[in-house]
Motif scaffolding. Structure first.
Motif, PDB file in Angstrom:
ATOM      1  N   ASP A 199       0.726  -1.300  -0.112  1.00 20.41           N
ATOM      2  CA  ASP A 199       0.032   0.140   0.066  1.00 20.41           C
ATOM      3  C   ASP A 199       0.789   1.293  -0.091  1.00 20.41           C
ATOM      4  OD1 ASP A 199      -2.311  -1.430   0.169  1.00 20.41           O
ATOM      5  OD2 ASP A 199      -2.443  -1.608   2.272  1.00 20.41           O
ATOM      6  N   GLY A 200       1.710   1.173  -0.854  1.00 15.91           N
ATOM      7  CA  GLY A 200       2.900   2.499  -0.878  1.00 15.91           C
ATOM      8  C   GLY A 200       3.583   2.670   0.231  1.00 15.91           C
ATOM      9  N   ARG A 201       3.746   1.839   1.130  1.00 15.86           N
ATOM     10  CA  ARG A 201       4.866   1.903   2.173  1.00 15.86           C
ATOM     11  C   ARG A 201       5.710   0.698   2.405  1.00 15.86           C
ATOM     12  NH1 ARG A 201      -0.007   2.868   5.368  1.00 15.86           N
ATOM     13  NH2 ARG A 201      -0.262   5.165   5.619  1.00 15.86           N
ATOM     14  N   ARG A 202       6.980   1.019   2.556  1.00 11.41           N
ATOM     15  CA  ARG A 202       7.911  -0.125   2.668  1.00 11.41           C
ATOM     16  C   ARG A 202       7.898  -0.885   4.157  1.00 11.41           C
ATOM     17  NH1 ARG A 202      13.791   1.929   1.738  1.00 11.41           N
ATOM     18  NH2 ARG A 202      13.227   2.859   3.395  1.00 11.41           N
ATOM     19  N   VAL A 203       7.972  -2.288   4.098  1.00  7.05           N
ATOM     20  CA  VAL A 203       7.828  -2.959   5.169  1.00  7.05           C
ATOM     21  C   VAL A 203       9.274  -3.626   5.225  1.00  7.05           C
ATOM     22  CG1 VAL A 203       6.836  -4.680   6.524  1.00  7.05           C
ATOM     23  CG2 VAL A 203       5.412  -2.954   5.188  1.00  7.05           C
ATOM     24  N   PHE A 204       9.932  -3.527   6.266  1.00 13.33           N
ATOM     25  CA  PHE A 204      11.283  -4.313   6.478  1.00 13.33           C
ATOM     26  C   PHE A 204      11.013  -5.809   6.455  1.00 13.33           C
ATOM     27  CE2 PHE A 204      14.106  -6.423   9.298  1.00 13.33           C
ATOM     28  CZ  PHE A 204      15.213  -6.776   8.733  1.00 13.33           C
ATOM     29  N   VAL A 205      11.750  -6.921   5.859  1.00 12.98           N
ATOM     30  CA  VAL A 205      11.230  -8.262   5.937  1.00 12.98           C
ATOM     31  C   VAL A 205      12.741  -8.750   5.582  1.00 12.98           C
ATOM     32  CG1 VAL A 205      10.306 -10.158   4.994  1.00 12.98           C
ATOM     33  CG2 VAL A 205       9.003  -7.872   4.776  1.00 12.98           C
ATOM     34  N   HIS A 206      13.161  -9.737   6.686  1.00 11.65           N
ATOM     35  CA  HIS A 206      14.427 -10.573   6.388  1.00 11.65           C
ATOM     36  C   HIS A 206      13.887 -12.106   6.463  1.00 11.65           C
ATOM     37  CE1 HIS A 206      18.306 -11.965   6.677  1.00 11.65           C
ATOM     38  NE2 HIS A 206      18.244 -12.303   7.615  1.00 11.65           N
ATOM     39  N   ARG A 207      14.191 -12.529   5.408  1.00 14.26           N
ATOM     40  CA  ARG A 207      13.815 -14.231   5.206  1.00 14.26           C
ATOM     41  C   ARG A 207      15.111 -14.821   4.954  1.00 14.26           C
ATOM     42  NH1 ARG A 207      12.785 -17.350   0.089  1.00 14.26           N
ATOM     43  NH2 ARG A 207      11.086 -18.947   0.740  1.00 14.26           N
ATOM     44  N   VAL A 208      15.197 -15.993   5.818  1.00 11.77           N
ATOM     45  CA  VAL A 208      16.307 -17.073   5.582  1.00 11.77           C
ATOM     46  C   VAL A 208      15.808 -18.354   5.608  1.00 11.77           C
ATOM     47  CG1 VAL A 208      18.077 -15.456   6.538  1.00 11.77           C
ATOM     48  CG2 VAL A 208      16.909 -16.791   8.016  1.00 11.77           C
ATOM     49  N   GLY A 209      16.652 -19.312   5.169  1.00 13.16           N
ATOM     50  CA  GLY A 209      16.296 -20.798   5.281  1.00 13.16           C
ATOM     51  C   GLY A 209      15.389 -21.035   4.257  1.00 13.16           C
ATOM     52  N   SER A 210      14.992 -22.359   4.237  1.00 12.60           N
ATOM     53  CA  SER A 210      13.977 -22.817   3.122  1.00 12.60           C
ATOM     54  C   SER A 210      13.220 -24.017   3.576  1.00 12.60           C
ATOM     55  CB  SER A 210      14.649 -23.401   1.874  1.00 12.60           C
ATOM     56  OG  SER A 210      15.597 -24.504   2.124  1.00 12.60           O
ATOM     57  N   GLY A 211      12.072 -24.340   3.056  1.00  7.55           N
ATOM     58  CA  GLY A 211      11.275 -25.396   3.673  1.00  7.55           C
ATOM     59  C   GLY A 211       9.874 -24.860   4.128  1.00  7.55           C
ATOM     60  N   GLU A 212       9.045 -25.736   4.385  1.00 11.37           N
ATOM     61  CA  GLU A 212       7.980 -25.407   4.959  1.00 11.37           C
ATOM     62  C   GLU A 212       7.728 -26.332   6.223  1.00 11.37           C
ATOM     63  OE1 GLU A 212       4.889 -26.500   2.173  1.00 11.37           O
ATOM     64  OE2 GLU A 212       5.422 -24.962   0.691  1.00 11.37           O
ATOM     65  N   PRO A 213       6.803 -25.834   7.106  1.00  9.88           N
ATOM     66  CA  PRO A 213       6.248 -24.464   7.302  1.00  9.88           C
ATOM     67  C   PRO A 213       6.949 -23.443   7.318  1.00  9.88           C
ATOM     68  CG  PRO A 213       5.734 -25.706   9.134  1.00  9.88           C
ATOM     69  CD  PRO A 213       6.418 -26.482   8.316  1.00  9.88           C
ATOM     70  N   THR A 258      12.071 -22.302   6.577  1.00 10.23           N
ATOM     71  CA  THR A 258      12.037 -20.955   6.452  1.00 10.23           C
ATOM     72  C   THR A 258      11.795 -20.103   7.495  1.00 10.23           C
ATOM     73  OG1 THR A 258      11.364 -21.137   3.947  1.00 10.23           O
ATOM     74  CG2 THR A 258      10.952 -18.843   4.730  1.00 10.23           C
ATOM     75  N   ALA A 259      12.506 -19.054   7.761  1.00 11.65           N
ATOM     76  CA  ALA A 259      12.142 -18.216   9.038  1.00 11.65           C
ATOM     77  C   ALA A 259      12.328 -16.734   8.605  1.00 11.65           C
ATOM     78  CB  ALA A 259      13.582 -18.553   9.977  1.00 11.65           C
ATOM     79  N   VAL A 260      11.312 -15.962   8.900  1.00 12.49           N
ATOM     80  CA  VAL A 260      10.908 -14.660   8.438  1.00 12.49           C
ATOM     81  C   VAL A 260      10.689 -13.822   9.636  1.00 12.49           C
ATOM     82  CG1 VAL A 260       9.296 -13.177   7.163  1.00 12.49           C
ATOM     83  CG2 VAL A 260       9.758 -15.515   6.447  1.00 12.49           C
ATOM     84  N   VAL A 261      11.392 -12.587   9.751  1.00 12.82           N
ATOM     85  CA  VAL A 261      11.101 -11.498  10.647  1.00 12.82           C
ATOM     86  C   VAL A 261      10.908 -10.121   9.824  1.00 12.82           C
ATOM     87  CG1 VAL A 261      12.850 -12.529  12.459  1.00 12.82           C
ATOM     88  CG2 VAL A 261      13.535 -10.826  11.071  1.00 12.82           C
ATOM     89  N   TYR A 262       9.985  -9.524  10.498  1.00  9.49           N
ATOM     90  CA  TYR A 262       9.620  -8.118   9.850  1.00  9.49           C
ATOM     91  C   TYR A 262       9.312  -7.246  10.876  1.00  9.49           C
ATOM     92  CZ  TYR A 262       4.652  -8.708  11.132  1.00  9.49           C
ATOM     93  OH  TYR A 262       3.615  -8.910  11.621  1.00  9.49           O
ATOM     94  N   ASP A 263       9.413  -5.960  10.501  1.00  8.77           N
ATOM     95  CA  ASP A 263       8.881  -4.825  11.460  1.00  8.77           C
ATOM     96  C   ASP A 263       7.467  -4.274  10.902  1.00  8.77           C
ATOM     97  OD1 ASP A 263      11.507  -4.693  12.646  1.00  8.77           O
ATOM     98  OD2 ASP A 263      12.005  -3.329  11.326  1.00  8.77           O
ATOM     99  N   ARG A 264       6.461  -4.336  11.976  1.00 12.83           N
ATOM    100  CA  ARG A 264       5.197  -3.791  11.723  1.00 12.83           C
ATOM    101  C   ARG A 264       5.257  -2.411  11.268  1.00 12.83           C
ATOM    102  NH1 ARG A 264       1.030  -6.642  15.440  1.00 12.83           N
ATOM    103  NH2 ARG A 264       2.398  -8.322  16.074  1.00 12.83           N
ATOM    104  N   GLY A 265       4.311  -1.918  10.528  1.00 11.84           N
ATOM    105  CA  GLY A 265       4.189  -0.534  10.094  1.00 11.84           C
ATOM    106  C   GLY A 265       4.530   0.417  11.129  1.00 11.84           C
ATOM    107  N   GLY A 266       5.403   1.540  11.052  1.00 12.50           N
ATOM    108  CA  GLY A 266       5.559   2.345  12.131  1.00 12.50           C
ATOM    109  C   GLY A 266       6.837   2.048  13.062  1.00 12.50           C
TER     110      GLY A 266
END
Length: 83
Positions: free
Chosen positions: A18-32, A59-67
């Motif tokens: 929605d026009g805003r940048r969200v920080f995301v860091h993804r590493v690893g592979s596989g499910e879930p 797969t492991a994902v961290v992110y920062d919520r908006g703001g």
């Protein structure tokens, strides 16, 4: 900790939502995939060491919520939808 929207993230990258940048860091592979949801004033990189261990198995994902953290700032007051 909130960084300016011009601060480069130390790892990972950005996804535009929605026009805003969200920080995301993804590493690893596989499910879930394991997604770390920061709360209580935490940011995604607070989970970095745990993320690295989890990524050995899936797969492991961290992110920062908006703001927060490295994601773009949001106008106050923040709504649940905008975060």
């Amino acid at each position: 900790m909130t960084h300016s929207s011009t601060s480069p993230a130390p790892v990972g990258g950005y996804q535009e939502i929605d026009g805003r940048r969200v920080f995301v860091h993804r590493v690893g592979s596989g499910e879930p995939a394991v997604v770390f949801l920061p709360g209580a004033s935490a940011v995604g990189l607070d989970y970095f060491l745990v993320q690295q261990e989890v990524s050995r198995f899936t797969t492991a994902v961290v992110y920062d919520r908006g703001g927060t953290g490295y994601s773009d700032p949001l106008p106050l007051p923040r709504t649940a939808a905008s975060v």
